[in-house]
Scaffold this active site. Structure first.
Site, PDB file in Angstrom:
ATOM      1  N   THR A 113       0.812  -1.213   0.000  1.00 17.00           N
ATOM      2  CA  THR A 113       0.000   0.000   0.000  1.00 17.00           C
ATOM      3  C   THR A 113       0.849   1.268   0.000  1.00 17.00           C
ATOM      4  OG1 THR A 113      -1.719  -1.198   1.201  1.00 17.00           O
ATOM      5  CG2 THR A 113      -1.867   1.206   1.199  1.00 17.00           C
ATOM      6  N   GLU A 114       1.929   1.251   0.751  1.00 14.57           N
ATOM      7  CA  GLU A 114       2.757   2.442   0.889  1.00 14.57           C
ATOM      8  C   GLU A 114       3.503   2.794  -0.389  1.00 14.57           C
ATOM      9  OE1 GLU A 114       3.128   4.653   3.151  1.00 14.57           O
ATOM     10  OE2 GLU A 114       2.241   3.817   4.958  1.00 14.57           O
ATOM     11  N   SER A 115       4.181   1.821  -0.988  1.00 13.63           N
ATOM     12  CA  SER A 115       5.079   2.128  -2.103  1.00 13.63           C
ATOM     13  C   SER A 115       4.802   1.348  -3.367  1.00 13.63           C
ATOM     14  CB  SER A 115       6.531   1.859  -1.668  1.00 13.63           C
ATOM     15  OG  SER A 115       6.732   0.467  -1.454  1.00 13.63           O
ATOM     16  N   TYR A 200      -6.704   4.370   4.229  1.00 18.11           N
ATOM     17  CA  TYR A 200      -5.457   3.625   4.364  1.00 18.11           C
ATOM     18  C   TYR A 200      -5.662   2.373   5.217  1.00 18.11           C
ATOM     19  CZ  TYR A 200      -0.641   2.607   5.831  1.00 18.11           C
ATOM     20  OH  TYR A 200       0.550   1.997   6.095  1.00 18.11           O
TER      21      TYR A 200
END
Length: 293
Positions: A113-115, A200
Site C-alpha cells: 500500500t505504501e510504495s 489507508y
C-alpha cells in the site's frame, strides 16, 4: 486536513487574512491563532504577527498522511512498472518479521500500500522507500539509508512492532498510527477522522486479509490468492480436462478430489472460491453451507 499539512496554505475561519508569516513549517504541524475580533486562523506556519494570540500548536512528527489515490483501485493492483517487484523483497520481509515479531503478511500489506514495491518511492510529505518511512521515524529506528531495502524494511517492521505493542495488539490502531502518527490516534481515541487515514486502514486491512492472510508464501505461488479460510472440504469433486497426445480435449473429463474452501471476504461476506482464484469483497460466487454436529 490534507491542505493544512502540505505546503504553505492557511485557512481563516471568519473574515480575516494575514501576510506576516515566518518561513519555518513542518509537515504535521498545525498552529491555531485568534485575532482581536475572535476569528480563528489555522496554519502550518508559525506567525510573527504580534496582534495574534496563539491558542494551540500540534506537531506529529511521524505523520505519513499522503493521497489515497496512489494506493490503487483494488487489493491486487500495483503500478505496472513495479509489479515485477511484488515478490522481490519476500526474503527480507521474512527476516524482518522474525527479527521484530511482526507477521509477514502485515509487513507486505503495508509495503504494498505504501510504495507499491517501489524502493525509490517518495511521498509529497517526505516519506521514503519501500515502507515509506518519515525522516523522523527513520532516525528513531536507526535507519541510516532509507533507500536500502533491508534497512527500510527492518525499520518499518520495527515501527510496526512498536505500534502493535503501543496499542495493545490492535492492528487497525497500529495502521492508523503508521499513517497519521500515534499522537493523532491518542488525540481522537481511535482511527483519526482523516479520509486518507481511514482509507489507508481499510486498504491495508483488505490486502492483509485477501492477499496475505496466510503469509507471503501463498501470494508467491501465483498471481492470485484467497481470503481468510473458515471451512474447507476434502471430498469435493470437480471435472478435470484430460490430456490426449498433443492436445487437451475439454469434452473428456474425469472427477478429481480437491479441496473446496469457504472464505470470508474483506466486507465480511462469504464466498465459495474455486481453487487458485482471487477473492475480494467484489467476489460474486456463493456457497451453500451446511453445519452439522
Amino acid at each position: 486536513m490534507k491542505k493544512l499539512l502540505n505546503g504553505s496554505l492557511f485557512c481563516v475561519l471568519g473574515c480575516f487574512s494575514i501576510a506576516a508569516m515566518t518561513s519555518s513549517s513542518f509537515a504535521g504541524q498545525i498552529y491555531v491563532y485568534k485575532d482581536k475580533n475572535g476569528s480563528t486562523l489555522l496554519t502550518n506556519r508559525k506567525s510573527s504577527d504580534q496582534s495574534l494570540q496563539k491558542v494551540k500548536v500540534t506537531y506529529y512528527p511521524d505523520s505519513n498522511i499522503h493521497s489515497y489515490r496512489n494506493w490503487g483501485t483494488s487489493e491486487a493492483s500495483v503500478l505496472p512498472s513495479y509489479s515485477k517487484n511484488k515478490n522481490a523483497y519476500d526474503h527480507l520481509i521474512r527476516q524482518a518479521a522474525q527479527t521484530h515479531g511482526v507477521s509477514e503478511g502485515l509487513i507486505k500489506a503495508v509495503m504494498h500500500t505504501e510504495s507499491g514495491f517501489n524502493m525509490n518511492a517518495r511521498s509529497p510529505v517526505g516519506a521514503q522507500g519501500l515502507m515509506q518511512l518519515m525522516p523522523a521515524t527513520a532516525r528513531r529506528f536507526n535507519v541510516a539509508n532509507v533507500y536500502d531495502p533491508l534497512q527500510n524494511i527492518l525499520g518499518g517492521a520495527k515501527y510496526l512492532s512498536w505500534l502493535m505493542k503501543r496499542f495493545n495488539g490492535s492492528t487497525q490502531l497500529a495502521l492508523a498510527a503508521y499513517n497519521a502518527g500515534e499522537g493523532n490516534v491518542d488525540k481522537y481515541g481511535g482511527i483519526p477522522p482523516f479520509r486518507e487515514t481511514q482509507d489507508y486502514v481499510k486498504r491495508v486491512s483488505s490486502r492483509l486479509n485477501n492477499l496475505y492472510s496466510n503469509g507471503i508464501g501463498s501470494a508467491n505461488s501465483s498471481n492470485t490468492s484467497q481470503g481468510q479460510i473458515i471451512a474447507q472440504s476434502n471430498n469435493y469433486t470437480a471435472p478435470t480436462p484430460v490430456a490426449t497426445s498433443n492436445n487437451f480435449v475439454p469434452e473428456q473429463k474425469i472427477e478429481k478430489n480437491i479441496q473446496r474452501q469457504i472464505i470470508v471476504a474483506s466486507d465480511g461476506t462469504f464466498t465459495d472460491a474455486p481453487p487458485g482464484s482471487y477473492s475480494t469483497s467484489h467476489a460474486t460466487a456463493s456457497a451453500h453451507i451446511t453445519i452439522s454436529n
